[in-house]
Write a protein that holds these residues in place. Structure first.
Motif, PDB file in Angstrom:
ATOM      1  N   TYR A  37       0.781  -1.268   0.014  1.00 43.89           N
ATOM      2  CA  TYR A  37      -0.029  -0.041   0.035  1.00 43.89           C
ATOM      3  C   TYR A  37       0.810   1.224   0.048  1.00 43.89           C
ATOM      4  O   TYR A  37       0.566   2.391  -0.627  1.00 43.89           O
ATOM      5  CB  TYR A  37      -1.038  -0.184   1.056  1.00 43.89           C
ATOM      6  N   ASP A  38       2.081   1.210   0.486  1.00 39.51           N
ATOM      7  CA  ASP A  38       2.785   2.322   0.516  1.00 39.51           C
ATOM      8  C   ASP A  38       3.296   2.779  -0.815  1.00 39.51           C
ATOM      9  O   ASP A  38       3.110   4.049  -1.213  1.00 39.51           O
ATOM     10  CB  ASP A  38       3.906   2.082   1.479  1.00 39.51           C
ATOM     11  N   GLU A  39       3.651   1.751  -1.595  1.00 40.15           N
ATOM     12  CA  GLU A  39       4.155   2.111  -2.959  1.00 40.15           C
ATOM     13  C   GLU A  39       3.026   2.463  -3.524  1.00 40.15           C
ATOM     14  O   GLU A  39       2.984   3.199  -4.640  1.00 40.15           O
ATOM     15  CB  GLU A  39       5.086   0.879  -3.531  1.00 40.15           C
ATOM     16  N   ALA A  40       1.908   1.691  -3.596  1.00 35.65           N
ATOM     17  CA  ALA A  40       0.635   1.886  -4.488  1.00 35.65           C
ATOM     18  C   ALA A  40       0.346   3.495  -4.298  1.00 35.65           C
ATOM     19  O   ALA A  40      -0.031   4.201  -5.046  1.00 35.65           O
ATOM     20  CB  ALA A  40      -0.590   1.013  -4.012  1.00 35.65           C
ATOM     21  N   ARG A  41       0.162   3.944  -2.842  1.00 30.76           N
ATOM     22  CA  ARG A  41      -0.305   5.294  -2.518  1.00 30.76           C
ATOM     23  C   ARG A  41       1.007   6.345  -3.231  1.00 30.76           C
ATOM     24  O   ARG A  41       0.189   7.294  -3.910  1.00 30.76           O
ATOM     25  CB  ARG A  41      -0.112   5.506  -1.172  1.00 30.76           C
ATOM     26  N   ASP A  42       2.260   5.981  -3.434  1.00 25.71           N
ATOM     27  CA  ASP A  42       2.962   7.037  -3.885  1.00 25.71           C
ATOM     28  C   ASP A  42       3.092   6.976  -5.418  1.00 25.71           C
ATOM     29  O   ASP A  42       2.923   8.201  -6.087  1.00 25.71           O
ATOM     30  CB  ASP A  42       4.427   6.705  -3.617  1.00 25.71           C
ATOM     31  N   LYS A  43       2.702   5.987  -5.821  1.00 21.74           N
ATOM     32  CA  LYS A  43       2.558   5.874  -7.367  1.00 21.74           C
ATOM     33  C   LYS A  43       1.238   6.668  -7.795  1.00 21.74           C
ATOM     34  O   LYS A  43       1.247   7.422  -8.874  1.00 21.74           O
ATOM     35  CB  LYS A  43       2.648   4.613  -7.952  1.00 21.74           C
ATOM     36  N   LEU A  44       0.116   6.404  -7.298  1.00 21.86           N
ATOM     37  CA  LEU A  44      -1.288   6.789  -7.595  1.00 21.86           C
ATOM     38  C   LEU A  44      -1.445   8.313  -7.537  1.00 21.86           C
ATOM     39  O   LEU A  44      -1.841   9.138  -7.891  1.00 21.86           O
ATOM     40  CB  LEU A  44      -2.152   6.255  -6.683  1.00 21.86           C
ATOM     41  N   TYR A  45      -0.369   8.780  -6.256  1.00 22.43           N
ATOM     42  CA  TYR A  45      -0.148  10.306  -5.857  1.00 22.43           C
ATOM     43  C   TYR A  45       0.221  10.845  -7.304  1.00 22.43           C
ATOM     44  O   TYR A  45      -0.010  12.003  -7.610  1.00 22.43           O
ATOM     45  CB  TYR A  45       0.624  10.497  -4.775  1.00 22.43           C
ATOM     46  N   GLN A  46       1.466  10.140  -7.763  1.00 20.18           N
ATOM     47  CA  GLN A  46       1.921  10.744  -8.866  1.00 20.18           C
ATOM     48  C   GLN A  46       1.014  11.045 -10.114  1.00 20.18           C
ATOM     49  O   GLN A  46       0.957  12.055 -10.961  1.00 20.18           O
ATOM     50  CB  GLN A  46       3.108  10.046  -9.254  1.00 20.18           C
ATOM     51  N   VAL A  47       0.228   9.859 -10.225  1.00 20.55           N
ATOM     52  CA  VAL A  47      -0.889   9.933 -11.284  1.00 20.55           C
ATOM     53  C   VAL A  47      -1.777  11.183 -11.169  1.00 20.55           C
ATOM     54  O   VAL A  47      -1.907  12.230 -12.004  1.00 20.55           O
ATOM     55  CB  VAL A  47      -1.687   8.803 -11.362  1.00 20.55           C
ATOM     56  N   LEU A  48      -2.164  11.440  -9.815  1.00 21.73           N
ATOM     57  CA  LEU A  48      -3.372  12.499  -9.454  1.00 21.73           C
ATOM     58  C   LEU A  48      -2.592  13.756  -9.477  1.00 21.73           C
ATOM     59  O   LEU A  48      -3.121  14.978  -9.626  1.00 21.73           O
ATOM     60  CB  LEU A  48      -3.903  12.381  -8.024  1.00 21.73           C
ATOM     61  N   SER A  49      -1.255  13.602  -9.470  1.00 23.41           N
ATOM     62  CA  SER A  49      -0.437  15.205  -9.543  1.00 23.41           C
ATOM     63  C   SER A  49      -0.508  15.549 -11.024  1.00 23.41           C
ATOM     64  O   SER A  49      -0.735  16.933 -11.129  1.00 23.41           O
ATOM     65  CB  SER A  49       0.890  15.016  -8.995  1.00 23.41           C
ATOM     66  N   TYR A  50      -0.811  14.603 -11.785  1.00 19.03           N
ATOM     67  CA  TYR A  50      -1.069  15.134 -13.328  1.00 19.03           C
ATOM     68  C   TYR A  50      -2.438  15.227 -13.686  1.00 19.03           C
ATOM     69  O   TYR A  50      -2.961  16.160 -14.483  1.00 19.03           O
ATOM     70  CB  TYR A  50      -0.125  14.252 -14.300  1.00 19.03           C
ATOM     71  N   GLU A  51      -3.213  14.350 -13.037  1.00 19.92           N
ATOM     72  CA  GLU A  51      -4.686  14.252 -13.532  1.00 19.92           C
ATOM     73  C   GLU A  51      -5.557  13.978 -12.150  1.00 19.92           C
ATOM     74  O   GLU A  51      -6.058  12.907 -11.977  1.00 19.92           O
ATOM     75  CB  GLU A  51      -5.169  12.924 -14.591  1.00 19.92           C
ATOM     76  N   PRO A  52      -6.074  15.242 -11.482  1.00 22.19           N
ATOM     77  CA  PRO A  52      -6.562  15.113 -10.269  1.00 22.19           C
ATOM     78  C   PRO A  52      -7.787  14.611 -10.457  1.00 22.19           C
ATOM     79  O   PRO A  52      -8.206  14.083  -9.274  1.00 22.19           O
ATOM     80  CB  PRO A  52      -6.566  16.667  -9.888  1.00 22.19           C
ATOM     81  N   ASP A  53      -8.555  14.448 -11.431  1.00 21.91           N
ATOM     82  CA  ASP A  53      -9.623  13.972 -11.637  1.00 21.91           C
ATOM     83  C   ASP A  53      -9.954  12.653 -12.176  1.00 21.91           C
ATOM     84  O   ASP A  53     -10.855  11.920 -12.785  1.00 21.91           O
ATOM     85  CB  ASP A  53     -10.947  14.917 -12.510  1.00 21.91           C
ATOM     86  N   ASN A  54      -8.791  11.961 -12.340  1.00 24.57           N
ATOM     87  CA  ASN A  54      -8.710  10.550 -12.672  1.00 24.57           C
ATOM     88  C   ASN A  54      -9.408   9.648 -11.813  1.00 24.57           C
ATOM     89  O   ASN A  54      -8.876   9.306 -10.618  1.00 24.57           O
ATOM     90  CB  ASN A  54      -6.997  10.014 -12.893  1.00 24.57           C
ATOM     91  N   ALA A  55     -10.558   8.961 -12.098  1.00 27.81           N
ATOM     92  CA  ALA A  55     -11.557   8.223 -11.319  1.00 27.81           C
ATOM     93  C   ALA A  55     -10.706   7.107 -10.959  1.00 27.81           C
ATOM     94  O   ALA A  55     -10.702   6.627  -9.602  1.00 27.81           O
ATOM     95  CB  ALA A  55     -12.787   8.025 -11.909  1.00 27.81           C
ATOM     96  N   ALA A  56      -9.963   6.385 -11.641  1.00 30.59           N
ATOM     97  CA  ALA A  56      -9.575   5.216 -11.250  1.00 30.59           C
ATOM     98  C   ALA A  56      -8.457   5.120 -10.352  1.00 30.59           C
ATOM     99  O   ALA A  56      -8.252   4.568  -9.408  1.00 30.59           O
ATOM    100  CB  ALA A  56      -9.070   4.612 -12.575  1.00 30.59           C
TER     101      ALA A  56
END
Length: 326
Positions: A37-56
């Motif tokens: 979950y730590d690694e998942a959180r950090d990778k997904l945070y990077q996605v949201l830094s580019y696309e804050p409304d990415n639902a997935a």
């Protein structure tokens, strides 16, 4: 330090290749699947830094935060996700309700569960699961420590010594989780003819909202009757009251200023008279009485030709407000 999701801003003019975002999202999902979950959180945070409304990414990010025990942040993310429309609605709602229970927002959790059940959006195989979640929520609430209440303040003898504003304030200060334990005190208060009428209204609303079982006998002006708390009328979604409002709108469609005054006056009286709803009078007759009252205010002339008791009721109600407000 990693910023919270709600602090994220778009990257402005920075060009980010779609393949980069897809790779980060895939990596995040794989980490989540493997319970990293730590690694998942950090990778997904990077996605949201580019696309804050990415639902997935939002849904997976919220789940990672939940598993890591960051419930407040997970709650923020879930709320944003529900605004834009999650891909997996029921799964998101289940996560949202679970987080609400973790942060002790039991009231909102119960409301969300009731909405899902009442709207019949749950497939049969999930219905029992949400019912169990609701039952668990209710057990947690019932076993939670209740804030101590000085019951002597709510004894009828003491309550009647208070001014209307003081009565209202005392009831407003009563913790919501105490309504069940204070049921007998509250029913005695609401049934007494000398208790402030707006305070009675608030008590009735809250008894109904907290699903307290029982019946009450109410007196307001010349109205008197007994009601089941569970069957108290809805003052908002009410066909009879809405018919009165439509009559007012039809009559004053060319005079928005006077229409606003009529609507404000009628709404004020709805809550004053509650749970009574002008029994014995037709909606058009009630509307005519309010129109006549406005004419009386503007011209000093009485134009109402209907039931004199109805006209006097409106006048008496306004006099009551003047008395209460000093």
């Amino acid at each position: 330090m990693r910023k919270k999701y709600r602090d994220l801003k778009r990257k402005g003019n920075v060009i980010v290749f779609p393949t980069t975002i897809n790779r980060l999202l895939t990596d995040g999902m794989n980490f989540l699947k493997n319970e990293n979950y730590d690694e998942a959180r950090d990778k997904l945070y990077q996605v949201l830094s580019y696309e804050p409304d990415n639902a997935a990414a939002l849904g997976a990010y919220a789940y990672s935060l939940f598993e890591l025990g960051d419930y407040e942040e997970a709650l923020d993310v879930c709320r944003e996700l529900l605004k834009i429309g999650p891909i997996h609605y029921l799964e998101t709602m289940e996560l949202y309700i679970s987080i609400l229970m973790q942060v002790r927002e039991y009231k909102e959790a119960e409301q969300m569960i009731e909405i899902l059940i009442e709207e019949k959006v749950l497939p049969e195989e999930r219905l029992e699961q949400f019912r169990q979640l609701r039952d668990l929520n209710e057990r947690i609430v019932s076993s939670a420590p209740i804030e101590k209440v000085a019951t002597s303040l709510y004894s009828l003898d003491h309550f009647l010594t208070l001014t209307p504003i003081e009565q209202e304030r005392l009831i407003m200060d009563l913790p919501l989780e105490s309504y069940k334990a204070m049921k007998d005190y509250l029913i005695k208060i609401v049934e007494h003819p000398n208790v402030d009428m707006l305070t009675k209204t608030y008590i009735l609303f809250m008894l109904h909202q907290k699903k307290i079982r029982g019946s009450v006998h109410i007196q307001k002006f010349h109205f008197e009757g007994s009601f089941s708390i569970a069957a108290l009328p809805d003052p908002i979604n009410n066909n009879r009251l809405n018919a009165v409002k439509r009559n007012l709108e039809d009559a004053l469609v060319q005079d928005p200023t006077r229409l606003g005054m009529a609507q404000e006056l009628f709404e004020r009286h709805i809550y004053l008279f509650y749970p009574f709803q002008w029994e014995g009078y037709e909606p058009f007759e009630i509307a005519e009485a309010y129109l006549s009252y406005l004419d009386l205010l503007f011209t000093g002339e009485e134009t109402f030709t209907g039931d004199e008791n109805l006209a006097n009721l409106i006048i008496t109600a306004e006099q009551w407000f003047e008395w209460r407000n000093g």
